[in-house]
Design a protein around this motif. Sequence first.
Motif, PDB file in Angstrom:
ATOM      1  N   VAL A 278       5.669  22.960 -71.665  1.00 43.12           N
ATOM      2  CA  VAL A 278       5.849  22.368 -70.499  1.00 43.12           C
ATOM      3  C   VAL A 278       6.614  20.833 -70.648  1.00 43.12           C
ATOM      4  O   VAL A 278       5.752  19.919 -71.437  1.00 43.12           O
ATOM      5  N   HIS A 279       7.893  20.514 -70.325  1.00 42.14           N
ATOM      6  CA  HIS A 279       8.387  19.319 -70.588  1.00 42.14           C
ATOM      7  C   HIS A 279       7.769  18.080 -69.964  1.00 42.14           C
ATOM      8  O   HIS A 279       7.269  17.111 -70.429  1.00 42.14           O
ATOM      9  N   ALA A 280       7.498  18.448 -68.624  1.00 40.71           N
ATOM     10  CA  ALA A 280       6.636  17.389 -67.917  1.00 40.71           C
ATOM     11  C   ALA A 280       6.404  17.853 -66.587  1.00 40.71           C
ATOM     12  O   ALA A 280       6.694  18.951 -66.119  1.00 40.71           O
ATOM     13  N   GLU A 281       5.084  17.314 -66.022  1.00 45.78           N
ATOM     14  CA  GLU A 281       4.530  17.826 -64.712  1.00 45.78           C
ATOM     15  C   GLU A 281       4.795  16.410 -63.700  1.00 45.78           C
ATOM     16  O   GLU A 281       4.341  15.413 -64.118  1.00 45.78           O
ATOM     17  N   PHE A 282       5.388  16.686 -62.626  1.00 47.24           N
ATOM     18  CA  PHE A 282       5.790  15.620 -61.622  1.00 47.24           C
ATOM     19  C   PHE A 282       4.880  15.833 -60.328  1.00 47.24           C
ATOM     20  O   PHE A 282       4.640  16.934 -60.059  1.00 47.24           O
ATOM     21  N   ALA A 283       4.702  14.726 -59.787  1.00 48.69           N
ATOM     22  CA  ALA A 283       3.856  14.886 -58.375  1.00 48.69           C
ATOM     23  C   ALA A 283       4.843  15.447 -57.423  1.00 48.69           C
ATOM     24  O   ALA A 283       6.052  15.331 -57.515  1.00 48.69           O
ATOM     25  N   LEU A 284       4.468  15.917 -56.330  1.00 44.30           N
ATOM     26  CA  LEU A 284       5.310  16.615 -55.172  1.00 44.30           C
ATOM     27  C   LEU A 284       6.229  15.629 -54.811  1.00 44.30           C
ATOM     28  O   LEU A 284       7.529  16.131 -54.494  1.00 44.30           O
ATOM     29  N   ALA A 285       6.018  14.313 -54.517  1.00 51.08           N
ATOM     30  CA  ALA A 285       6.636  13.353 -54.219  1.00 51.08           C
ATOM     31  C   ALA A 285       7.936  13.031 -54.753  1.00 51.08           C
ATOM     32  O   ALA A 285       8.863  12.441 -54.751  1.00 51.08           O
ATOM     33  N   ASP A 286       7.670  13.436 -56.212  1.00 54.21           N
ATOM     34  CA  ASP A 286       8.863  13.048 -57.212  1.00 54.21           C
ATOM     35  C   ASP A 286       9.824  14.311 -57.485  1.00 54.21           C
ATOM     36  O   ASP A 286      10.118  14.507 -58.685  1.00 54.21           O
ATOM     37  N   ALA A 287       9.926  15.088 -56.783  1.00 57.37           N
ATOM     38  CA  ALA A 287      10.586  16.295 -56.618  1.00 57.37           C
ATOM     39  C   ALA A 287      11.910  16.022 -57.061  1.00 57.37           C
ATOM     40  O   ALA A 287      12.587  16.483 -57.935  1.00 57.37           O
ATOM     41  N   ALA A 288      12.509  14.886 -56.568  1.00 56.51           N
ATOM     42  CA  ALA A 288      13.901  14.277 -56.841  1.00 56.51           C
ATOM     43  C   ALA A 288      14.161  14.120 -58.417  1.00 56.51           C
ATOM     44  O   ALA A 288      15.005  14.633 -59.006  1.00 56.51           O
ATOM     45  N   ARG A 289      13.122  13.528 -59.027  1.00 58.56           N
ATOM     46  CA  ARG A 289      13.007  13.320 -60.452  1.00 58.56           C
ATOM     47  C   ARG A 289      13.008  14.578 -61.409  1.00 58.56           C
ATOM     48  O   ARG A 289      13.766  14.567 -62.084  1.00 58.56           O
ATOM     49  N   ALA A 290      12.300  15.573 -60.781  1.00 60.01           N
ATOM     50  CA  ALA A 290      12.132  16.582 -61.551  1.00 60.01           C
ATOM     51  C   ALA A 290      13.552  17.406 -61.433  1.00 60.01           C
ATOM     52  O   ALA A 290      14.005  18.059 -62.550  1.00 60.01           O
ATOM     53  N   HIS A 291      14.217  17.477 -60.489  1.00 58.85           N
ATOM     54  CA  HIS A 291      15.515  18.019 -60.166  1.00 58.85           C
ATOM     55  C   HIS A 291      16.487  17.302 -61.052  1.00 58.85           C
ATOM     56  O   HIS A 291      17.410  17.965 -61.699  1.00 58.85           O
ATOM     57  N   ALA A 292      16.298  16.144 -61.177  1.00 59.27           N
ATOM     58  CA  ALA A 292      17.265  15.338 -61.916  1.00 59.27           C
ATOM     59  C   ALA A 292      17.025  15.461 -63.431  1.00 59.27           C
ATOM     60  O   ALA A 292      18.136  15.594 -64.174  1.00 59.27           O
ATOM     61  N   THR A 293      16.102  15.960 -63.863  1.00 56.55           N
ATOM     62  CA  THR A 293      15.544  16.196 -65.360  1.00 56.55           C
ATOM     63  C   THR A 293      16.315  17.560 -65.509  1.00 56.55           C
ATOM     64  O   THR A 293      17.162  17.628 -66.713  1.00 56.55           O
ATOM     65  N   ILE A 294      16.468  18.391 -64.617  1.00 60.44           N
ATOM     66  CA  ILE A 294      16.925  20.104 -64.855  1.00 60.44           C
ATOM     67  C   ILE A 294      18.390  19.649 -64.806  1.00 60.44           C
ATOM     68  O   ILE A 294      19.206  20.181 -65.619  1.00 60.44           O
ATOM     69  N   GLU A 295      19.068  18.883 -64.014  1.00 55.36           N
ATOM     70  CA  GLU A 295      20.583  18.637 -63.781  1.00 55.36           C
ATOM     71  C   GLU A 295      21.163  18.077 -65.160  1.00 55.36           C
ATOM     72  O   GLU A 295      22.090  18.318 -65.752  1.00 55.36           O
ATOM     73  N   ALA A 296      20.136  17.126 -65.717  1.00 58.90           N
ATOM     74  CA  ALA A 296      20.765  16.536 -66.800  1.00 58.90           C
ATOM     75  C   ALA A 296      20.656  17.294 -68.157  1.00 58.90           C
ATOM     76  O   ALA A 296      20.799  16.776 -69.198  1.00 58.90           O
ATOM     77  N   ARG A 297      20.077  18.407 -68.040  1.00 59.72           N
ATOM     78  CA  ARG A 297      19.686  19.380 -69.046  1.00 59.72           C
ATOM     79  C   ARG A 297      18.820  18.414 -70.170  1.00 59.72           C
ATOM     80  O   ARG A 297      18.926  18.590 -71.270  1.00 59.72           O
ATOM     81  N   ALA A 298      17.949  17.583 -69.733  1.00 63.78           N
ATOM     82  CA  ALA A 298      17.199  16.867 -70.619  1.00 63.78           C
ATOM     83  C   ALA A 298      15.670  17.464 -70.969  1.00 63.78           C
ATOM     84  O   ALA A 298      14.868  16.872 -71.765  1.00 63.78           O
ATOM     85  N   ASN A 299      15.385  18.786 -70.240  1.00 63.82           N
ATOM     86  CA  ASN A 299      14.179  19.228 -70.554  1.00 63.82           C
ATOM     87  C   ASN A 299      13.988  20.019 -71.899  1.00 63.82           C
ATOM     88  O   ASN A 299      14.867  20.401 -72.283  1.00 63.82           O
ATOM     89  N   ARG A 300      12.781  19.961 -72.441  1.00 63.19           N
ATOM     90  CA  ARG A 300      12.377  20.571 -73.483  1.00 63.19           C
ATOM     91  C   ARG A 300      11.266  21.513 -72.911  1.00 63.19           C
ATOM     92  O   ARG A 300      10.166  21.141 -73.277  1.00 63.19           O
ATOM     93  N   GLY A 301      11.651  22.940 -72.365  1.00 64.79           N
ATOM     94  CA  GLY A 301      10.660  23.570 -72.025  1.00 64.79           C
ATOM     95  C   GLY A 301      10.674  23.551 -70.341  1.00 64.79           C
ATOM     96  O   GLY A 301      11.578  23.032 -69.594  1.00 64.79           O
ATOM     97  N   LYS A 302       9.577  23.911 -69.665  1.00 65.89           N
ATOM     98  CA  LYS A 302       9.665  24.044 -68.328  1.00 65.89           C
ATOM     99  C   LYS A 302       9.285  22.542 -67.718  1.00 65.89           C
ATOM    100  O   LYS A 302       8.520  21.753 -68.031  1.00 65.89           O
ATOM    101  N   VAL A 303       9.882  22.447 -66.475  1.00 64.56           N
ATOM    102  CA  VAL A 303       9.752  21.522 -65.482  1.00 64.56           C
ATOM    103  C   VAL A 303       8.641  21.928 -64.318  1.00 64.56           C
ATOM    104  O   VAL A 303       8.991  22.942 -63.814  1.00 64.56           O
ATOM    105  N   VAL A 304       7.473  21.221 -64.188  1.00 65.93           N
ATOM    106  CA  VAL A 304       6.607  21.700 -63.070  1.00 65.93           C
ATOM    107  C   VAL A 304       6.360  20.610 -62.131  1.00 65.93           C
ATOM    108  O   VAL A 304       6.384  19.318 -62.541  1.00 65.93           O
TER     109      VAL A 304
END
Length: 307
Positions: A278-304
Amino acid sequence: MRRIRYEHTGGPEELFQEEVPVPEPGPGELLVRTEAIGVTLPVVRKTRESAQPIPLGGELAGEVVRVGEGVSEYVPGDRVTGLCFGHGYAEYALLHSAMASPIPADATATDAVALVRSGVVALGALEAARPEQGESVLVTAAASGVGHLALQLARSRGATRVVAAVGDSGKEDFVRSLGADAMVTYGQPGWGDPVDIVLDAVGGTLLTPAVKALAPGGRLVAYSSGGGTIDAYELLAGGRSAIGFQVAMVARTQPQRYARWRDELWRLFGEGALRPAVHAEFALADAARAHATIEARANRGKVVLVP
């Protein structure tokens, strides 16, 4: 309850938190109190491609609160994971019982969303290539939620050489920790020694070097939502083949096969042979940050997302 909605505004902010009533489960449905929600590239892409409001669905895991008419296999209190086609970015979500599966007692909800759907995609794509003992495998998007599991599964299925293809050389330590023998970056000229199998989750312009990376008789399995074009001559010249894989079709038409893959993932997890990251766990209110992490292909593993 809190829910995240998508609305195309033309501005930088397109995901909004709102208060809505808790939904009622219909026939065949489960009402699940969500504990973890997996963020996937296909859902992120939809928010960039659709001008109309769309529900943010996807993988979720949590506790069954109520069941709808006709549901007999689950009861309130059961812990389940599955794919939600409606509003999944929420504190409570509806999950059709046919798309649900139980979570083992020794696993967390985060384990479940990191393992099951992404793992089924990785395992199904690998099986589509019909791997043989001793072959070599290259995985694109190797640090992604699906890719990092595909690296491990390729090894468990007998691959003697596993190559990770990534966009960022800074991910080398991560992919090697999961069993990759070598790493290549998308922009480098040539991807090293040819391989027997390429599992491609990127598509687009990456399909050309992916086909060129195949040894004679090699197989490319494309399971990306990114599209792209393959030069037929490149396939013909080396006796190579390209295979399309879509896990949703398997889930609809071959549910027993889907269940077998899911059970194998939990078995490997229980044995310690498969480690979802799991790359990172984001609060529900931070969904936009979670999406930005995926778009930037910055994750190492799953974004939750964790409500």
